[in-house]
Design an enzyme around this catalytic site. Structure first.
Site, PDB file in Angstrom:
ATOM      1  N   GLY A 271     -11.259 -34.269 -20.041  1.00 17.09           N
ATOM      2  CA  GLY A 271     -11.805 -35.168 -19.033  1.00 17.09           C
ATOM      3  C   GLY A 271     -11.040 -35.040 -17.726  1.00 17.09           C
ATOM      4  O   GLY A 271      -9.922 -34.511 -17.696  1.00 17.09           O
TER       5      GLY A 271
ATOM      6  N   ASP B 215       0.453 -33.429 -23.280  1.00 18.73           N
ATOM      7  CA  ASP B 215      -0.095 -32.545 -22.245  1.00 18.73           C
ATOM      8  C   ASP B 215       0.898 -32.471 -21.088  1.00 18.73           C
ATOM      9  O   ASP B 215       1.217 -33.493 -20.476  1.00 18.73           O
ATOM     10  CB  ASP B 215      -1.441 -33.114 -21.768  1.00 18.73           C
TER      11      ASP B 215
ATOM     12  N   LYS C 250      -3.261 -38.873 -26.846  1.00 15.43           N
ATOM     13  CA  LYS C 250      -2.581 -37.805 -26.105  1.00 15.43           C
ATOM     14  C   LYS C 250      -1.763 -38.464 -25.016  1.00 15.43           C
ATOM     15  O   LYS C 250      -2.261 -39.340 -24.303  1.00 15.43           O
ATOM     16  CB  LYS C 250      -3.626 -36.855 -25.522  1.00 15.43           C
TER      17      LYS C 250
ATOM     18  N   LYS D 279       0.882 -37.838 -21.634  1.00 16.65           N
ATOM     19  CA  LYS D 279       1.319 -36.867 -20.634  1.00 16.65           C
ATOM     20  C   LYS D 279       2.831 -36.736 -20.722  1.00 16.65           C
ATOM     21  O   LYS D 279       3.535 -37.736 -20.906  1.00 16.65           O
ATOM     22  CB  LYS D 279       0.918 -37.356 -19.239  1.00 16.65           C
TER      23      LYS D 279
ATOM     24  N   SER E  73      -6.408 -40.113 -23.321  1.00 17.69           N
ATOM     25  CA  SER E  73      -5.299 -39.486 -22.616  1.00 17.69           C
ATOM     26  C   SER E  73      -4.571 -40.604 -21.888  1.00 17.69           C
ATOM     27  O   SER E  73      -5.184 -41.338 -21.104  1.00 17.69           O
ATOM     28  CB  SER E  73      -5.875 -38.476 -21.625  1.00 17.69           C
TER      29      SER E  73
ATOM     30  N   ASP F 236      -5.563 -25.531 -21.319  1.00 17.11           N
ATOM     31  CA  ASP F 236      -6.502 -26.277 -20.485  1.00 17.11           C
ATOM     32  C   ASP F 236      -6.660 -25.472 -19.189  1.00 17.11           C
ATOM     33  O   ASP F 236      -7.552 -24.599 -19.090  1.00 17.11           O
ATOM     34  CB  ASP F 236      -5.944 -27.700 -20.251  1.00 17.11           C
TER      35      ASP F 236
ATOM     36  N   LYS G 126     -13.317 -27.969 -20.272  1.00 18.03           N
ATOM     37  CA  LYS G 126     -13.781 -28.886 -19.227  1.00 18.03           C
ATOM     38  C   LYS G 126     -14.877 -28.151 -18.489  1.00 18.03           C
ATOM     39  O   LYS G 126     -14.660 -27.049 -17.973  1.00 18.03           O
ATOM     40  CB  LYS G 126     -12.648 -29.221 -18.252  1.00 18.03           C
TER      41      LYS G 126
ATOM     42  N   GLU H 202      -0.364 -29.312 -25.061  1.00 18.91           N
ATOM     43  CA  GLU H 202      -1.358 -28.793 -24.118  1.00 18.91           C
ATOM     44  C   GLU H 202      -0.685 -28.259 -22.851  1.00 18.91           C
ATOM     45  O   GLU H 202       0.150 -28.938 -22.250  1.00 18.91           O
ATOM     46  CB  GLU H 202      -2.327 -29.946 -23.786  1.00 18.91           C
TER      47      GLU H 202
END
Ligand code: OSB
Ligand code: MG
Length: 373
Positions: free
Chosen positions: A291, A189, A162, A164, A136, A239, A263, A214
């Site tokens: 994570g 995400d 991934k 952000k 990420s 998520d 998670k 996400e």
């Protein structure tokens, strides 16, 4: 059978190798709450993944400390538990505070694995010994810096990238990435940075063959994600919204997503994480392990969870050195040049816990004991 004699809460501070930025802000160092359960000569550990501030969810390290000290620890101290699984019912009278609960419950699963002399991943029901890893990557100061980071992670072997996103750092950034790497497994995400009014804008992401988008919408929403999923070709992944197996069931039935990020802290511990995994498996929804910038203890526990059968997609389970100059476990989490981690066959989390280093990093510590031991 483990008798819970004492629980030590400890706050450690660890500077991140590089800041981590999401749609809700930048983190430069982590304040991490570690729970250590003592009983029958065993020391077992759990990591609370709550953030420094209540941005990802309502919890923070300080609310978790308070809830564990005042409510969760008293519910388990002095009790004898046969299994980690037996913890959740003892905590059921306390609503929410899932990350706090997970830290306590996961320590008890660790205790059980140590007592039985088996690896934690086997105790959880793991079905594979090798886990596929993704990374990420946070929002950077420039797109060039982001492209450079992606290059580094691909060279290290990671199997999925991934990034952000947030309004103003989304479609054009993804376009630049895809222009350089048309074939890689790529996802993004948003950490809830959009609303349904952005649907037309988000639909532009359909042009880039993303593995998933996400959590684009509200952190507590399941219904409106189903409306958005109907408009998108790209699979949505939830998520923040999935806090229990019931939430996962609802998302599956409504068609709110096609993938779920599990998670263990967000859902309240290993037993609920396994339940979410099972619901998703029955519904044909592949999952992956998320994570929360964990230290080695949480990282090793995420790795153990990732061995369950329906963890089909590469997760945000990555090497210690991406986050820490020095991790609190030995060996640190290492990723092969093929982007995989092989789990240990040793009892417990399969890594030695560096208590000396933990002590050096500790800024606050409190031990709670059973009233009449
Ligand atoms: O949404 O997955 C997230 C980190 C902090 C809070 C939320 C998230 C993240 C990450 C980091 O994406 C994943 C990792 O620990 O490598
Ligand atoms: Mg996320």
């Amino acid at each position: 059978m483990l008798k819970v004699e004492a629980i030590t809460l400890r706050e450690i501070r660890m500077p991140l190798v590089h800041f981590f930025e999401t749609s809700f802000g930048r983190t430069y160092h982590r304040r991490i709450l570690l729970v250590c359960i003592h009983g029958d000569g065993i020391e077992a550990w759990g990591e609370c993944v709550a953030g420094e501030a209540p941005h990802y969810c309502e919890e923070s390290i300080d609310t978790a400390w308070y809830v564990i000290r005042e409510y969760l620890a008293p519910a388990v101290l002095g009790k004898s538990l046969a299994r980690g699984r037996d913890c959740a019912p003892l905590l059921a009278a306390i609503r929410g505070h899932r990350m706090a609960k997970a830290a306590v419950e996961n320590a008890l699963w660790h205790a059980e694995s140590l007592q039985q002399g088996i690896p934690l991943w086997k105790l959880l029901g793991g079905a594979r010994t090798e886990v596929r890893c993704g990374v990420s990557i946070g929002i950077q100061d420039s797109v060039e810096q982001l492209l450079e980071k992606i290059q580094t992670e691909l060279a290290a072997g990671y199997l999925r990238i991934k990034v952000k996103i947030k309004p103003g750092w989304d479609v054009s950034v993804i376009e630049r990435i895809r222009a350089l790497w048309p074939k890689i497994l790529l996802s993004c995400d948003a950490n809830s940075a959009y609303t349904l009014e952005d649907a037309d804008h988000l639909m532009k992401l359909d042009a880039f063959n993303l593995l998933m988008i996400e959590q684009p919408l509200w952190s507590d929403d399941i219904y409106f994600h189903a409306r958005l999923q109907k408009l998108l070709k790209t699979p949505l992944c939830l998520d923040e919204s999935i806090r229990s197996a019931r939430d996962a069931q609802m998302a599956a039935e409504l068609g709110s997503c096609r993938i779920i990020n599990i998670k263990v802290g967000r859902v309240g511990g290993f037993s609920e994480a396994i339940a979410v995994h099972n619901v998703c498996q029955a519904a044909g929804i592949p999952v992956w392990c998320g994570g929360m910038l964990e230290s080695g203890i949480g990282r090793a526990q995420n790795l153990a969870l990732s061995t369950l059968e329906n963890f089909i997609l590469p997760g945000d389970v990555s090497a210690s050195k991406r986050y820490w100059k020095e991790d609190i476990i030995e060996p640190e989490v290492l990723v092969s040049p093929q982007g995989t981690i092989r789990v240990s066959s040793e009892a417990g989390i399969g890594h030695r816990i560096r208590k000396d280093l933990i002590q050096q990093l500790t800024v606050r510590e409190e031990t709670l004991s059973a009233v009449s031991a």
